[in-house]
Scaffold this motif. Structure first.
Motif, PDB file in Angstrom:
ATOM      1  N   VAL A   1      51.068  67.085   8.595  1.00 45.79           N
ATOM      2  CA  VAL A   1      50.445  67.717   9.658  1.00 45.79           C
ATOM      3  C   VAL A   1      50.940  69.272   9.227  1.00 45.79           C
ATOM      4  O   VAL A   1      51.842  69.611   8.394  1.00 45.79           O
ATOM      5  CB  VAL A   1      50.868  67.423  11.252  1.00 45.79           C
ATOM      6  N   LEU A   2      50.725  70.305  10.219  1.00 43.48           N
ATOM      7  CA  LEU A   2      50.987  71.572   9.835  1.00 43.48           C
ATOM      8  C   LEU A   2      52.017  72.393  11.058  1.00 43.48           C
ATOM      9  O   LEU A   2      51.629  71.927  12.029  1.00 43.48           O
ATOM     10  CB  LEU A   2      49.683  72.447   9.787  1.00 43.48           C
ATOM     11  N   VAL A   3      53.133  72.668  10.561  1.00 42.07           N
ATOM     12  CA  VAL A   3      54.157  73.155  11.354  1.00 42.07           C
ATOM     13  C   VAL A   3      54.434  74.524  10.668  1.00 42.07           C
ATOM     14  O   VAL A   3      54.679  74.812   9.558  1.00 42.07           O
ATOM     15  CB  VAL A   3      55.310  72.364  11.417  1.00 42.07           C
ATOM     16  N   HIS A   4      54.310  75.466  11.752  1.00 44.85           N
ATOM     17  CA  HIS A   4      54.338  76.983  11.013  1.00 44.85           C
ATOM     18  C   HIS A   4      53.440  77.457   9.835  1.00 44.85           C
ATOM     19  O   HIS A   4      53.940  78.021   8.947  1.00 44.85           O
ATOM     20  CB  HIS A   4      55.706  77.331  10.769  1.00 44.85           C
ATOM     21  N   GLY A   5      52.309  76.568   9.882  1.00 36.78           N
ATOM     22  CA  GLY A   5      51.431  76.979   8.560  1.00 36.78           C
ATOM     23  C   GLY A   5      51.879  76.177   7.368  1.00 36.78           C
ATOM     24  O   GLY A   5      51.207  76.116   6.309  1.00 36.78           O
ATOM     25  N   GLN A   6      52.888  75.277   7.391  1.00 38.70           N
ATOM     26  CA  GLN A   6      53.254  74.350   6.220  1.00 38.70           C
ATOM     27  C   GLN A   6      53.172  72.882   6.703  1.00 38.70           C
ATOM     28  O   GLN A   6      53.255  72.459   7.607  1.00 38.70           O
ATOM     29  CB  GLN A   6      54.859  74.539   6.251  1.00 38.70           C
TER      30      GLN A   6
ATOM     31  N   ASP B   1      63.207  77.542  11.198  1.00 37.29           N
ATOM     32  CA  ASP B   1      63.065  77.953  12.725  1.00 37.29           C
ATOM     33  C   ASP B   1      62.261  77.090  13.573  1.00 37.29           C
ATOM     34  O   ASP B   1      61.406  77.465  14.408  1.00 37.29           O
ATOM     35  CB  ASP B   1      62.638  79.352  12.952  1.00 37.29           C
ATOM     36  N   VAL B   2      62.125  75.829  13.225  1.00 36.84           N
ATOM     37  CA  VAL B   2      61.367  74.849  14.090  1.00 36.84           C
ATOM     38  C   VAL B   2      62.273  74.486  15.339  1.00 36.84           C
ATOM     39  O   VAL B   2      63.261  74.426  15.175  1.00 36.84           O
ATOM     40  CB  VAL B   2      61.041  73.556  13.371  1.00 36.84           C
ATOM     41  N   LYS B   3      61.491  74.735  16.304  1.00 41.95           N
ATOM     42  CA  LYS B   3      62.285  74.565  17.726  1.00 41.95           C
ATOM     43  C   LYS B   3      61.434  73.618  18.775  1.00 41.95           C
ATOM     44  O   LYS B   3      60.416  73.595  18.548  1.00 41.95           O
ATOM     45  CB  LYS B   3      62.736  75.654  18.230  1.00 41.95           C
ATOM     46  N   GLU B   4      62.088  73.077  19.635  1.00 39.35           N
ATOM     47  CA  GLU B   4      61.417  72.380  20.709  1.00 39.35           C
ATOM     48  C   GLU B   4      60.335  73.282  21.187  1.00 39.35           C
ATOM     49  O   GLU B   4      60.568  74.517  21.625  1.00 39.35           O
ATOM     50  CB  GLU B   4      62.259  72.047  21.986  1.00 39.35           C
ATOM     51  N   GLY B   5      58.963  72.897  21.469  1.00 36.17           N
ATOM     52  CA  GLY B   5      57.940  73.635  22.073  1.00 36.17           C
ATOM     53  C   GLY B   5      56.992  74.170  20.974  1.00 36.17           C
ATOM     54  O   GLY B   5      55.814  74.618  21.182  1.00 36.17           O
ATOM     55  N   ASP B   6      57.387  74.066  19.781  1.00 32.42           N
ATOM     56  CA  ASP B   6      56.540  74.567  18.849  1.00 32.42           C
ATOM     57  C   ASP B   6      55.409  73.569  18.828  1.00 32.42           C
ATOM     58  O   ASP B   6      55.383  72.436  18.960  1.00 32.42           O
ATOM     59  CB  ASP B   6      56.983  74.518  17.487  1.00 32.42           C
ATOM     60  N   VAL B   7      54.291  74.312  18.225  1.00 28.61           N
ATOM     61  CA  VAL B   7      52.895  73.564  18.178  1.00 28.61           C
ATOM     62  C   VAL B   7      52.700  73.168  16.847  1.00 28.61           C
ATOM     63  O   VAL B   7      52.748  73.706  15.524  1.00 28.61           O
ATOM     64  CB  VAL B   7      51.740  74.545  18.642  1.00 28.61           C
ATOM     65  N   VAL B   8      52.419  71.688  16.782  1.00 30.88           N
ATOM     66  CA  VAL B   8      52.113  71.011  15.598  1.00 30.88           C
ATOM     67  C   VAL B   8      50.603  71.126  15.615  1.00 30.88           C
ATOM     68  O   VAL B   8      49.659  70.340  16.356  1.00 30.88           O
ATOM     69  CB  VAL B   8      52.698  69.712  15.391  1.00 30.88           C
ATOM     70  N   CYS B   9      49.875  71.205  14.448  1.00 31.28           N
ATOM     71  CA  CYS B   9      48.446  71.044  14.077  1.00 31.28           C
ATOM     72  C   CYS B   9      48.500  69.666  13.539  1.00 31.28           C
ATOM     73  O   CYS B   9      48.644  69.674  12.372  1.00 31.28           O
ATOM     74  CB  CYS B   9      47.944  72.413  13.185  1.00 31.28           C
ATOM     75  N   ILE B  10      47.472  68.865  14.006  1.00 29.45           N
ATOM     76  CA  ILE B  10      47.152  67.624  13.558  1.00 29.45           C
ATOM     77  C   ILE B  10      45.865  67.477  12.862  1.00 29.45           C
ATOM     78  O   ILE B  10      45.609  66.936  11.901  1.00 29.45           O
ATOM     79  CB  ILE B  10      47.571  66.345  14.716  1.00 29.45           C
TER      80      ILE B  10
ATOM     81  N   GLY C   1      42.886  70.756  12.161  1.00 28.11           N
ATOM     82  CA  GLY C   1      42.392  71.894  12.309  1.00 28.11           C
ATOM     83  C   GLY C   1      43.243  72.786  11.135  1.00 28.11           C
ATOM     84  O   GLY C   1      43.570  72.447  10.499  1.00 28.11           O
ATOM     85  N   HIS C   2      43.099  74.319  11.805  1.00 29.84           N
ATOM     86  CA  HIS C   2      43.717  75.426  10.560  1.00 29.84           C
ATOM     87  C   HIS C   2      44.981  75.514  11.498  1.00 29.84           C
ATOM     88  O   HIS C   2      45.202  75.879  12.602  1.00 29.84           O
ATOM     89  CB  HIS C   2      42.748  76.521  10.553  1.00 29.84           C
ATOM     90  N   GLN C   3      46.001  76.129  10.556  1.00 28.41           N
ATOM     91  CA  GLN C   3      47.068  76.752  10.949  1.00 28.41           C
ATOM     92  C   GLN C   3      47.657  77.581   9.850  1.00 28.41           C
ATOM     93  O   GLN C   3      48.206  76.832   8.690  1.00 28.41           O
ATOM     94  CB  GLN C   3      48.418  75.805  11.322  1.00 28.41           C
ATOM     95  N   GLY C   4      47.739  78.838   9.808  1.00 21.16           N
ATOM     96  CA  GLY C   4      47.936  79.567   8.578  1.00 21.16           C
ATOM     97  C   GLY C   4      46.876  79.415   7.802  1.00 21.16           C
ATOM     98  O   GLY C   4      45.351  79.477   8.062  1.00 21.16           O
ATOM     99  N   ASN C   5      47.200  79.181   6.385  1.00 20.35           N
ATOM    100  CA  ASN C   5      46.170  79.259   5.513  1.00 20.35           C
ATOM    101  C   ASN C   5      45.966  77.811   4.924  1.00 20.35           C
ATOM    102  O   ASN C   5      45.169  77.459   4.007  1.00 20.35           O
ATOM    103  CB  ASN C   5      46.738  79.732   4.153  1.00 20.35           C
ATOM    104  N   GLU C   6      46.452  76.917   5.634  1.00 22.92           N
ATOM    105  CA  GLU C   6      46.251  75.457   5.637  1.00 22.92           C
ATOM    106  C   GLU C   6      45.365  74.714   6.665  1.00 22.92           C
ATOM    107  O   GLU C   6      45.095  75.258   7.678  1.00 22.92           O
ATOM    108  CB  GLU C   6      47.701  74.610   5.527  1.00 22.92           C
ATOM    109  N   VAL C   7      44.664  73.504   6.181  1.00 28.82           N
ATOM    110  CA  VAL C   7      43.925  72.820   7.084  1.00 28.82           C
ATOM    111  C   VAL C   7      44.164  71.470   6.868  1.00 28.82           C
ATOM    112  O   VAL C   7      44.268  70.867   5.778  1.00 28.82           O
ATOM    113  CB  VAL C   7      42.420  73.467   6.625  1.00 28.82           C
ATOM    114  N   VAL C   8      43.878  70.597   8.048  1.00 33.30           N
ATOM    115  CA  VAL C   8      43.956  69.207   8.002  1.00 33.30           C
ATOM    116  C   VAL C   8      42.659  68.845   8.713  1.00 33.30           C
ATOM    117  O   VAL C   8      42.169  69.292   9.901  1.00 33.30           O
ATOM    118  CB  VAL C   8      45.166  68.542   8.616  1.00 33.30           C
ATOM    119  N   THR C   9      41.726  67.997   8.172  1.00 30.19           N
ATOM    120  CA  THR C   9      40.612  67.328   8.626  1.00 30.19           C
ATOM    121  C   THR C   9      40.644  66.086   9.318  1.00 30.19           C
ATOM    122  O   THR C   9      41.425  65.317   8.949  1.00 30.19           O
ATOM    123  CB  THR C   9      39.628  67.634   7.568  1.00 30.19           C
ATOM    124  N   VAL C  10      39.863  65.883  10.240  1.00 25.82           N
ATOM    125  CA  VAL C  10      39.809  64.444  10.680  1.00 25.82           C
ATOM    126  C   VAL C  10      39.389  63.465   9.660  1.00 25.82           C
ATOM    127  O   VAL C  10      39.840  62.347  10.009  1.00 25.82           O
ATOM    128  CB  VAL C  10      38.775  64.288  12.196  1.00 25.82           C
TER     129      VAL C  10
END
Length: 383
Positions: A307-312, A334-343, A345-354
């Motif tokens: 998955v993607l966290v802060h685009g990584q 700097d990962v912390k409670e409340g951060d959004v994880v992309c499962i 879709g796109h985040q930064g320059n990365e993508v995860v597909t269904v």
């Protein structure tokens, strides 16, 4: 960075449907679109998808059941609706009361529906389903077993208005020689039925045969309608399958979850049920608030899914739980409670597909999308 909305949620860009419909129309030219919105539009919202499709000129919708048809009617969708599956006799009254079109799953079913219509002095709109090789529903018309007289009878039943005919492809997604020959034979049989109907002075009505892969691999067919489902959502059943065409689809759905906890574990400590992940070095672990009860397949456990966290990219570690799962965020600052994880879709320059989820779970995108739980909010976003 997106702000967290809920513990887990999807974002759906219904505006992107317009682009995807244009891509379908490039392939099928003058063939009209019957938008398939069954199973809550594969989990992405039947009413919202239908209304977006209406804006694209779609005037016919396909559903699997009477309750799905009524849901569209109750939402103000007054266009043609075809029930592709079975309607129990106790619900026959809805067909004429709500002007819904019923597919005829067998000649016996057609006779039962006609008897009801005659008894109640009504006409019920129908489409004739022909089984050219799926062996699921419809009157059998295959090389070794042709029940053309039953098809004639359906059209001649006095209280049924049979205004269309269709069949279904089981292997239009496969370009191997055997599959291609099978599909071409289905097309030949379907056309043969239509010619025979015309020879009897029977108008077959509107014809529709192409499902999503029928559109992608046999776009040259010129029937009145085609039946895309996933295509207008910007995905196929399996993105790794070779197709004959090259459409430019935009996936309309992305999926997110919150980080609920971040902590360090040390060599020898394990993560989740079964202790399938045991740390070999100091590891920063983030718990995210999504699990298999939300529709994320448990089969993703310990498969290296990212998955993607802060685009990584961050790997899922340990067994995926009902409501939560854990990821390795050691390399992310700097990962912390409340951060959004992309499962998805796109985040930064990365993508995860269904499709990446489906492939690891050994299934198809149809199942992955329809498995997303009702407790996961569907948020409408704009392109």
């Amino acid at each position: 960075m997106l702000e967290a909305y809920s513990r887990a949620w999807t974002e759906i860009d219904y505006d992107a449907i317009r682009h995807n419909v244009k891509e379908v129309k490039k392939l099928v030219k003058n063939t009209k679109i019957m938008g398939i919105v069954k199973a809550n539009a594969y989990g992405l919202g039947d009413v919202a998808c239908a209304k977006a499709l209406q804006k694209c000129g779609v005037d016919y919708f396909g559903v699997s059941s009477i309750d799905e048809a009524l849901n569209l009617r109750n939402a103000g969708i007054q266009d043609n609706i075809l029930i592709l599956g079975y309607t129990p006799s106790m619900h026959f009254h809805y067909l004429h009361e709500q002007n819904i079109v019923q597919s005829l799953v067998s000649i016996e079913y057609a006779r039962e529906l006609n008897a009801y219509a005659k008894e109640n002095d009504v006409k019920i709109r129908c489409h004739c389903k022909v089984d050219t090789g799926m062996c699921r529903t419809g009157i059998v018309y295959q090389e070794q077993d042709k029940h053309i007289e039953d098809i004639y009878e359906e059209y001649r039943l006095e209280n049924l208005c049979v205004e269309g005919i269709f069949s279904h492809f089981p292997v239009s997604d496969c370009l191997d020689e055997d599959c291609t020959e099978f599909t071409k034979k289905q097309i030949q049989l379907f056309d043969e039925v239509i010619d025979l109907l015309k020879s009897q002075g029977i108008d077959p009505g509107i014809r529709h045969l192409q499902n999503s892969y029928g559109i992608l691999n046999y776009p040259e067919l010129e029937y009145e309608y085609c039946r895309p489902g996933l295509l207008y959502m910007g995905v196929t059943s399996d993105d790794h399958i070779k197709i004959k065409t090259n459409p430019d689809f935009i996936p309309i759905m992305s999926m997110y979850a919150n980080v609920s906890l971040v902590k360090w574990i040390y060599p020898g400590q394990s993560v989740s049920y079964g202790r399938h992940f045991i740390a070999e070095k100091p590891t920063k672990v983030a718990t995210m608030s999504i699990g298999y009860a939300d529709g994320l397949p448990r089969l993703l456990s310990n498969q290296g899914f990212e998955v993607l966290v802060h685009g990584q990219r961050c790997k899922l570690i340990g067994n995926l739980c009902m409501d939560q799962c854990m990821i390795d965020v050691t390399e992310v600052e700097d990962v912390k409670e409340g951060d959004v994880v992309c499962i998805v879709g796109h985040q930064g320059n990365e993508v995860v597909t269904v499709d990446q989820i489906s492939r690891m779970a050994k299934t198809i995108n149809n199942e992955t999308l329809t498995s997303i739980s009702s407790r996961v909010p569907r948020l409408k976003v704009r392109s």
